[in-house]
Design a protein around this motif. Sequence first.
Motif, short mmCIF file in Angstrom:
data_model
loop_
_atom_site.label_atom_id
_atom_site.label_comp_id
_atom_site.label_asym_id
_atom_site.label_seq_id
_atom_site.Cartn_x
_atom_site.Cartn_y
_atom_site.Cartn_z
N GLY A 214 0.85 -1.17 0.09
CA GLY A 214 -0.09 0.00 -0.05
C GLY A 214 0.88 1.24 -0.02
O GLY A 214 0.28 2.38 0.15
N MET A 215 2.06 1.05 -0.13
CA MET A 215 3.18 2.33 -0.37
C MET A 215 2.92 2.98 -1.83
O MET A 215 2.46 2.53 -2.62
CB MET A 215 4.30 1.94 -0.05
N ASN A 216 3.56 4.16 -1.81
CA ASN A 216 3.74 4.81 -3.07
C ASN A 216 4.64 3.90 -4.20
O ASN A 216 5.84 3.50 -3.52
CB ASN A 216 4.17 6.22 -2.97
N THR A 217 4.15 4.00 -5.47
CA THR A 217 5.22 3.25 -6.29
C THR A 217 5.75 4.14 -7.23
O THR A 217 5.25 5.26 -7.46
CB THR A 217 4.57 2.25 -6.96
N GLU A 218 6.86 3.65 -7.85
CA GLU A 218 7.65 4.68 -8.95
C GLU A 218 7.00 4.30 -10.32
O GLU A 218 7.09 5.21 -11.12
CB GLU A 218 9.08 4.68 -8.78
N ILE A 219 6.74 2.92 -10.63
CA ILE A 219 6.58 2.43 -12.17
C ILE A 219 5.21 1.93 -12.03
O ILE A 219 4.34 1.99 -12.86
CB ILE A 219 7.80 1.45 -12.25
N LEU A 220 4.97 0.78 -11.21
CA LEU A 220 3.53 0.00 -11.26
C LEU A 220 2.61 1.20 -10.67
O LEU A 220 2.81 1.83 -9.79
CB LEU A 220 3.71 -1.26 -10.41
N PRO A 221 1.27 0.88 -10.85
CA PRO A 221 0.05 1.76 -10.68
C PRO A 221 0.14 1.30 -9.00
O PRO A 221 0.23 0.24 -8.76
CB PRO A 221 -1.17 1.45 -11.26
N ASN A 222 0.02 2.33 -8.06
CA ASN A 222 -0.19 2.00 -6.62
C ASN A 222 -1.31 1.21 -6.38
O ASN A 222 -2.33 1.15 -7.24
CB ASN A 222 0.01 3.08 -5.73
N GLU A 223 -1.53 0.86 -5.07
CA GLU A 223 -2.91 -0.23 -4.77
C GLU A 223 -4.19 0.63 -5.11
O GLU A 223 -5.08 0.17 -5.49
CB GLU A 223 -2.61 -0.49 -3.30
N ASN A 224 -4.24 1.91 -4.71
CA ASN A 224 -5.39 2.69 -5.03
C ASN A 224 -5.73 2.93 -6.38
O ASN A 224 -6.77 2.66 -6.82
CB ASN A 224 -5.38 4.01 -4.29
N ALA A 225 -4.72 3.06 -7.31
CA ALA A 225 -4.83 3.29 -8.65
C ALA A 225 -5.44 2.08 -9.27
O ALA A 225 -6.22 2.01 -10.22
CB ALA A 225 -3.47 3.68 -9.12
N VAL A 226 -4.74 1.02 -8.85
CA VAL A 226 -5.16 -0.65 -9.41
C VAL A 226 -6.72 -0.70 -9.18
O VAL A 226 -7.43 -1.07 -9.87
CB VAL A 226 -4.53 -1.50 -8.75
N TYR A 227 -7.10 -0.21 -7.93
CA TYR A 227 -8.50 -0.38 -7.67
C TYR A 227 -9.53 0.42 -8.30
O TYR A 227 -10.36 0.07 -9.01
CB TYR A 227 -8.56 -0.10 -6.04
N ARG A 228 -9.05 1.61 -8.83
CA ARG A 228 -9.62 2.57 -9.41
C ARG A 228 -10.02 2.03 -10.90
O ARG A 228 -10.75 2.36 -11.57
CB ARG A 228 -9.16 3.94 -9.50
N MET A 229 -8.63 1.69 -11.53
CA MET A 229 -8.61 1.01 -12.78
C MET A 229 -9.68 -0.20 -12.65
O MET A 229 -10.59 -0.06 -13.94
CB MET A 229 -7.41 0.56 -13.29
N GLY A 230 -9.81 -0.85 -11.95
CA GLY A 230 -10.82 -2.15 -11.70
C GLY A 230 -12.45 -1.63 -11.96
O GLY A 230 -13.12 -1.98 -12.64
N LYS A 231 -12.60 -0.46 -11.05
CA LYS A 231 -14.02 0.14 -10.81
C LYS A 231 -14.27 0.93 -12.27
O LYS A 231 -15.44 0.65 -12.66
CB LYS A 231 -14.07 1.07 -9.84
N MET A 232 -13.32 1.48 -12.91
CA MET A 232 -13.34 2.19 -14.05
C MET A 232 -13.92 1.11 -15.23
O MET A 232 -14.87 1.22 -16.02
CB MET A 232 -12.27 3.06 -14.47
N THR A 233 -13.13 -0.06 -15.29
CA THR A 233 -13.32 -0.74 -16.34
C THR A 233 -14.75 -1.40 -16.15
O THR A 233 -15.62 -1.71 -17.04
CB THR A 233 -12.38 -2.10 -16.36
N GLN A 234 -15.39 -1.68 -14.82
CA GLN A 234 -16.60 -2.18 -14.60
C GLN A 234 -17.68 -1.33 -15.16
O GLN A 234 -18.60 -1.52 -15.72
CB GLN A 234 -16.98 -2.52 -13.14
N ALA A 235 -17.51 0.12 -14.86
CA ALA A 235 -18.31 0.92 -15.17
C ALA A 235 -18.40 1.30 -16.61
O ALA A 235 -19.47 1.39 -17.12
CB ALA A 235 -18.01 2.23 -14.38
N VAL A 236 -17.33 1.39 -17.28
CA VAL A 236 -17.07 1.77 -18.88
C VAL A 236 -17.77 0.65 -19.42
O VAL A 236 -18.70 0.96 -20.40
CB VAL A 236 -15.73 2.18 -19.02
N LEU A 237 -17.49 -0.69 -19.28
CA LEU A 237 -17.97 -1.79 -20.07
C LEU A 237 -19.63 -2.02 -19.79
O LEU A 237 -20.29 -2.31 -20.68
CB LEU A 237 -17.30 -3.16 -19.43
#
Length: 403
Positions: A214-237
């Motif tokens: 759950g720390m800030n990352t330099e290259i990979l999306p952080n934990e919160n960004a991964v969660y938001r990506m998943g929710k955005m995918t669900q909503a957009v589809l």
Amino acid sequence: MSEMELYIHIPFCLKKCNYCDFLSVSADEQSQYEYMEGLKREIAFYGSRLSGKRLDTIYIGGGTPSWMQEDYIMGLMHAVSRSFFIEKDAEITIECNPGTLTKKKLECYQSLGINRLSIGLQSADNAELKLLGRIHTFEQFLRNYELAREYGFSNINIDLMDSIPYQTEEKLYQTLMKTINLRPEHISCYSLILEKGTPFYEQFKFDMVKQRAGMNTEILPNENAVYRMGKMTQAVLAENGYEQYEISNYAKKGYSCRHNIGYWKRVEYLGAGLGADSLLGEVRYGNIRDLQDYICKSMHIEETEILDEKQEKMIIGTNLHARASQLNQKMQMEEFMFLGFRMTEGIEKSRFYRKFGLPVDFVYQETLKKLTSEGLLIETPTRLYLTEKGMDLNNYVAAQFLL
């Protein structure tokens, strides 16, 4: 005759992607020929022993099956049709990589009754594709997709990936919209997982540790960004007519992947080829994973005894099996629950009762109460299914059903 699914593994790839830990290899033409001959012998061997089974779905995966010359696929499908009864409305899928499809191959697939393509796009961003080690550009994918439509394929899945290094939510959104605009019948969207032994693992493993903490990352999306990506995918589809029927899979109405649903509902299936898994009766088998070993042993396939290490007993298998596990009723119940909860429709109580002769409410009474009180599960008189929060915490939920 009872229904069964068939999975066929073709392990050959032109190039292994930087994130891939699937069983895939490069091989010369002679090894490819010998492997495909071995596959046909394995299929024929089981055809003679499972003659009471009819195939409802066939899935040719890899590797990159579409990299193989069409003659190989033709010989393979002819071996299947000689060995098994294939339902008239069977779902028959072949996995394809952009840049490997040709008019001749598509004509061949159509003539063989292959009626579903699963195309691995992963991203519509060429920089992301290059980073992933893909062999194609988005433009090459488009040409192959349009060619498939031209040749009459009306059931196409597109594979996408999120949580790619350096990926932003805006980049993922652009990939989703470019994919949706093509109007495929099915979209699979998986989050990148760094697996040991892959170039990505060595390159980004320290960032992965930060991500999981759950720390800030330099290259990979952080934990919160991964969660938001998943929710955005669900909503957009969802906004564009794609129903989420499983954790990572979305489909237009009537186009859910029958083969995958069979796995989640524990339909009996045969896996043929290198490293392929099977569920036959209540025994799970796993094939050997060394190419030359498979080629050698497939010359003379024979029944043999295999040690089930968990049960400490011998099980009848073949010399192509590396492992076998007899599932007792406890294991079967556990699988029924944690596989069933991968689907958004959840679990039908009557199916559990028909299978095990016990009400699911009786076997898992305390677990169901706990998950319901935590807001993860909804129980109706006929079904059990996860809430949105429960789907987000699917791994936690699954662990609760281990007896």
